[in-house]
Design a protein around this motif. Sequence first.
Motif, PDB file in Angstrom:
ATOM      1  N   LEU A 309      42.022  51.631  49.268  1.00  0.00           N
ATOM      2  CA  LEU A 309      41.554  50.243  49.149  1.00  0.00           C
ATOM      3  C   LEU A 309      42.103  49.382  50.283  1.00  0.00           C
ATOM      4  O   LEU A 309      41.521  48.361  50.637  1.00  0.00           O
ATOM      5  N   LEU A 312      40.104  47.916  53.158  1.00  0.00           N
ATOM      6  CA  LEU A 312      39.391  46.634  53.102  1.00  0.00           C
ATOM      7  C   LEU A 312      40.109  45.567  53.922  1.00  0.00           C
ATOM      8  O   LEU A 312      39.512  44.558  54.294  1.00  0.00           O
ATOM      9  N   ALA A 356      44.305  43.621  50.884  1.00  0.00           N
ATOM     10  CA  ALA A 356      42.977  43.909  50.340  1.00  0.00           C
ATOM     11  C   ALA A 356      42.822  43.363  48.926  1.00  0.00           C
ATOM     12  O   ALA A 356      41.737  42.946  48.532  1.00  0.00           O
ATOM     13  N   LEU A 357      43.918  43.373  48.169  1.00  0.00           N
ATOM     14  CA  LEU A 357      43.821  43.015  46.747  1.00  0.00           C
ATOM     15  C   LEU A 357      44.254  41.581  46.451  1.00  0.00           C
ATOM     16  O   LEU A 357      44.174  41.148  45.306  1.00  0.00           O
ATOM     17  N   ASN A 359      43.066  38.693  46.900  1.00  0.00           N
ATOM     18  CA  ASN A 359      42.092  37.720  46.379  1.00  0.00           C
ATOM     19  C   ASN A 359      41.510  38.134  45.034  1.00  0.00           C
ATOM     20  O   ASN A 359      40.616  37.481  44.519  1.00  0.00           O
ATOM     21  N   SER A 360      42.003  39.232  44.523  1.00  0.00           N
ATOM     22  CA  SER A 360      41.508  39.705  43.230  1.00  0.00           C
ATOM     23  C   SER A 360      42.532  39.292  42.171  1.00  0.00           C
ATOM     24  O   SER A 360      43.585  39.918  42.049  1.00  0.00           O
ATOM     25  N   PRO A 361      42.236  38.241  41.411  1.00  0.00           N
ATOM     26  CA  PRO A 361      43.273  37.656  40.551  1.00  0.00           C
ATOM     27  C   PRO A 361      43.865  38.670  39.562  1.00  0.00           C
ATOM     28  O   PRO A 361      43.143  39.427  38.926  1.00  0.00           O
ATOM     29  N   MET A 363      45.422  41.371  39.980  1.00  0.00           N
ATOM     30  CA  MET A 363      45.529  42.778  40.342  1.00  0.00           C
ATOM     31  C   MET A 363      46.902  43.127  40.905  1.00  0.00           C
ATOM     32  O   MET A 363      47.467  44.175  40.598  1.00  0.00           O
TER      33      MET A 363
ATOM     34  N   ARG B 160      34.493  39.614  35.828  1.00  0.00           N
ATOM     35  CA  ARG B 160      35.642  40.399  35.346  1.00  0.00           C
ATOM     36  C   ARG B 160      35.296  41.133  34.048  1.00  0.00           C
ATOM     37  O   ARG B 160      35.758  42.248  33.818  1.00  0.00           O
ATOM     38  N   LEU B 202      33.245  41.717  44.889  1.00  0.00           N
ATOM     39  CA  LEU B 202      34.310  42.630  45.330  1.00  0.00           C
ATOM     40  C   LEU B 202      35.628  42.302  44.617  1.00  0.00           C
ATOM     41  O   LEU B 202      36.284  43.193  44.071  1.00  0.00           O
ATOM     42  N   ASN B 203      35.980  41.026  44.623  1.00  0.00           N
ATOM     43  CA  ASN B 203      37.295  40.648  44.106  1.00  0.00           C
ATOM     44  C   ASN B 203      37.359  40.609  42.582  1.00  0.00           C
ATOM     45  O   ASN B 203      38.427  40.814  42.013  1.00  0.00           O
ATOM     46  N   HIS B 204      36.231  40.321  41.954  1.00  0.00           N
ATOM     47  CA  HIS B 204      36.277  40.158  40.498  1.00  0.00           C
ATOM     48  C   HIS B 204      35.692  41.335  39.736  1.00  0.00           C
ATOM     49  O   HIS B 204      35.922  41.458  38.544  1.00  0.00           O
ATOM     50  N   LEU B 207      36.993  45.635  42.759  1.00  0.00           N
ATOM     51  CA  LEU B 207      38.420  45.991  42.860  1.00  0.00           C
ATOM     52  C   LEU B 207      39.082  46.110  41.488  1.00  0.00           C
ATOM     53  O   LEU B 207      39.771  47.108  41.227  1.00  0.00           O
ATOM     54  N   PRO B 208      38.882  45.136  40.576  1.00  0.00           N
ATOM     55  CA  PRO B 208      39.476  45.344  39.248  1.00  0.00           C
ATOM     56  C   PRO B 208      38.961  46.608  38.568  1.00  0.00           C
ATOM     57  O   PRO B 208      39.706  47.291  37.877  1.00  0.00           O
TER      58      PRO B 208
END
Lengths: 663, 486
Positions: A309, A312, A356-357, A359-361, A363, B160, B202-204, B207-208
């Motif tokens: 990952l 990214l 990479a991660l 911005n993924s809340p 994570m 999500r 991608l982010n919500h 990736l999760p």
Amino acid sequence: MKTSLYMLAGAVVTLSGAMAAGQLLLHALRIGLSRMEQRLFALVVGAGCWSAMVCLLAWMHLARKGVFVALAALLIVAAFLVRRKYSEPPTMPGLNAGMRWLFRVLFAFFLVLYFVYAAAPESGLFGNHLGRVKQVWEARGFPHAVAGITQPRQSAIEFPYLTAFSIGRHCSAALVHLALLAALALGMASYARRRGYGNAGAFAALMVFMSPLAGVDATMARTEAALACVLFFCYYAIELWSESRQRRMLIVAGALLVFAIAVGVSPSTGSVVQQADRPAMLLGNAIGWTVLGSTGQGFLGPVFMLAPLGLLALRLRTGRKLWLAAALSALWLIGSARLESALPIAVFVSLAMGLALMNSPGMLPLLVVAHAVLSLPQVAGTYSWPDSWRLQEWPLRAALRRLNEDAYLSARMFPAYGWARSIEQAAAKNELVFALAEPARAYCAARVIVAAESSGGRALHEMLETPLRTGLQAGEALRLSFSPQTADALRLVAEASSSTPLRIHELRLWQGEREVVREEGWRLRASVNPERAGDAFDNSYVTRWSTVTPAAQGDFIEVEFGSDKTIDAVTLEWPAGQSAESLEVWLSDGRHWLKTPVRMSRSPIAERRGIRLAAIFRLKQLGFRMLFVPNADPCAKDLSENSLVWRVTPVREAHEAIIYRLD
Amino acid sequence: MKPSSIVWTRLAQAVAIAILAFNVYRAATCSITIDEAFTYNRFVRPAYSETLLYFDANQHVLYTLLAKATVGVFGVSEFTLRLPGVLGGALYLWVALALSRMIFGSRPMLVPALALLALNPLVLDYMSMARGYGAGLACWLGGLYLVAGWPPSPSPWQMRLLALALTASVGFNLIFIPPGLALVAWCAADTARQKGAWAGLLNHTVLPGIVGATLLLVLPMARAEPGSFYVGEKTLWKAVISISHASLLQGMHWLPARIRGWDDGIWNLANVLGWAAAACMIAGIPAGVHAMARARRVEANRVGVAVLAITWMVLAMLVAGHYIAQVPYPYTRTGIYWIPLLTLLALWLYERAATYTAARVAGCTLACAWLLLYALQIHPTYYSFFRGDAGTKHFVDVLRSLESGSRTLRLGVNWQLEQGFNFYRSKYGLNWIAPVERYAVEKPAEYYVLLPEDLPLIDKLRLQVVQRHPVSKAVLARPVQAASSP
């Protein structure tokens, strides 16, 4: 209690001395850093300076506790006198509150955990870093070299270990290594904050710091975590230069690069990966690297399965730089062929994962918590291979010295520790011992040379086997006759490749019926295994020069006389039946090499007596006084049954091994 | 809303509740099957450390974890082991009803649509069995429902939730990887015109989803080998046939031999079902293009176009996976997602064509005939694919009534029943029965449980039949000497 205090004192003196040296250097260079960065850089750069100073002291045979303490005190006073206030850089975006607390809690928890492991009696065997440290310490400087035996080069990190060892012994050195891992984690967090990716930095720092591989490595006096730390700070320095264009920062980066190279030159210290396995290791062995480990092999932790990952992050400039750094670190891995060397790569890859991660809340905290749980020694033990290299049971009692140290180490380093104790009791301090298996050299004062550790050692081991294996003895003499010629050098060349190595026990030159007397000034050369070329000219029944691997076209052995000699024949004593078809004789008149037509004749060599004695004589000639033989070795039975013939005396038996004194 | 609308919705809800009640009844009363018993014996009963470090095609990780929880809290029984599956079935019914409403609104066709989605024998069985297929299907279909109902700019929480649904479906079973990927790909394509939508996805979601699935599966999968993924078919056609046969013939055991013509007719129908599915997929293309161009925002069209796109993408992935990585094609239950996919596609096509009376009549007739076929395969007392296991619980009860537990019994059972007997041995704490061995049907024992293929052993071992089970055709027998002794 006293042991623990000395242990801490050793680590504190070393780290303080290093930090002071680093502060002086940074002060001299007048580099603007934040307070945290200044301290971290001072420690890491200072470790390099300290290493160089201690190396110099060892070279001068001044490796003494008092000297180290005095040097540290001097540096600390100097650093105190020149201290100055460093201003915070204008932008240092912080972590968010949740991640900050998570970082603090987990970092503190694992630091305490690792501290206990590091404080327990040091049981790292592979790599023998403390073994070499102890040898230097016992000799108060670099010990003399043993002829024909190339000792593995000393890693630069072993010099700070030497200082710590001189005061607090083994665990003290392990604590120094642990401090460098902690500095690495804090440095990663600091770097990412400077770049504006605070959460990603905290994530990456924890990923590396809590990794089972980092944990087991840094709680022993090894090199990998230190190497990862130095490489990362080198990268950090380059990034700072790129940001501020302070040219002096390049001096720091250069110094760190040199230090990293010097740290990384140590010999293979883990599972050596076979050449053929390297592509698979690099590309396809992800599960073994991250989740399972393997026999004697550590692992990074299952969460690192998500490392792809991190690709990214290539969309960001910082991410691209991190991947470039990871790729350069991978070059290091190919060079050393050690799986533990993946640690520097993990540093950069985990930062890329964080980017990479980020911005993924949720994570990053989720992964950090999962990684923490999966990295706990008790948990990691449930899913990895049973004999993988990882932290074992919680050694609190051993760390507090409430457990007998001998019993603890005997169990953890069986049978190597027991062997070391036996050698310690049988051999005098600094006495040279030739060992056919590796004891825990950090726990004996005698100087132990392990056969498997160098080509010279392996040749000596083979020499001991020569009396027992007919195939290793010279079985025939090949005479290559030619018309009398005057030459100042002679070269024997393999004109074609062969499926077997070219082996020559003895090479003799003749003028008529008289052997040309060997002279001191003769210069010997060989295309392969040149350091053993002298074994073909030493009149010993048990030594020989060989190409080691199947002879290739052009392999040669050469003797340069230094003056003109008239010769008309060469005899080669070698194993019976060895092919001579492709062998040619070339003579030099000082300007040109000319091939000489030869006539070949073979004659058998009668079985020689006294080969055992010759082998032992050779060992004694090299300075060895003791021989350590495990019962599993091919020589063990014959040595035990014919010790009188060998002229050795068994002086001690321990853990399926015997220690002999060479009479 | 018209009063009649409420009637059809209420009726559909009543059907859903009835099916749920039926599932609960089966979960509580049906004898344990070999796969369920293996799940319990190998994964649910052992410690977590053992459960999570082993992978097999039978290991449905998330189901195992949930079943460990339900069994741990409520004790061991068929129902507690199947409870996560029943809850998954409830979710499936809810989502199926919601999707049917998206296509048909509150119209009469809502009820048959729900029934077609829920009464397929394969789907119906896995809505109450202790396996991950049903719950995984429910989660994945839930993801489809979320996507179909998304506003033009979905909120992070909706994305999500989609990630959670897809992670759960893959956690329940790896077979949901292709449809999950296809769903995400459809989302990406559907939102491509929105600025920043891909980054949000991608982010919500992506990736999760990857992180969740990795955390869930990394430990069990770490020890998986290529041989662990053995369930599947070698050709696409065989895969299609296996799924259509499981839908149309699995439960037709009751058909008397004298009406073979009817039986043959069903066989022929099953064989052509693949062509029918292909026809639907091809016919869907112009319908989809038309829907995209004219009525993109209509709910029914959103469902239909999404299903059509996903169907094609999954097919492409399966073919590519087969040719590139030699992944087997689905086999009956491993292709279970095809059933709601193709059913929804057919229902949407019907809805598009329903403006024509002839099409409406033909479609209704076909749906009723289809439902009749499904209804004929409903068996409250056993699971069709595992009919041989139907008598295991009964025989255990017989043994408990015959024996006092004063002596240790050895059982010689057909290998297919070994897991089931060991389950009941564990459930009832029957320590006086020695652990049942897998291949011990011919070894000396006090009782034998034989399936039809073992019946020659009755003469060979001189056994006396104690009982025959009418459904499984299994036989409980014991040696003649034992029978004659007091």
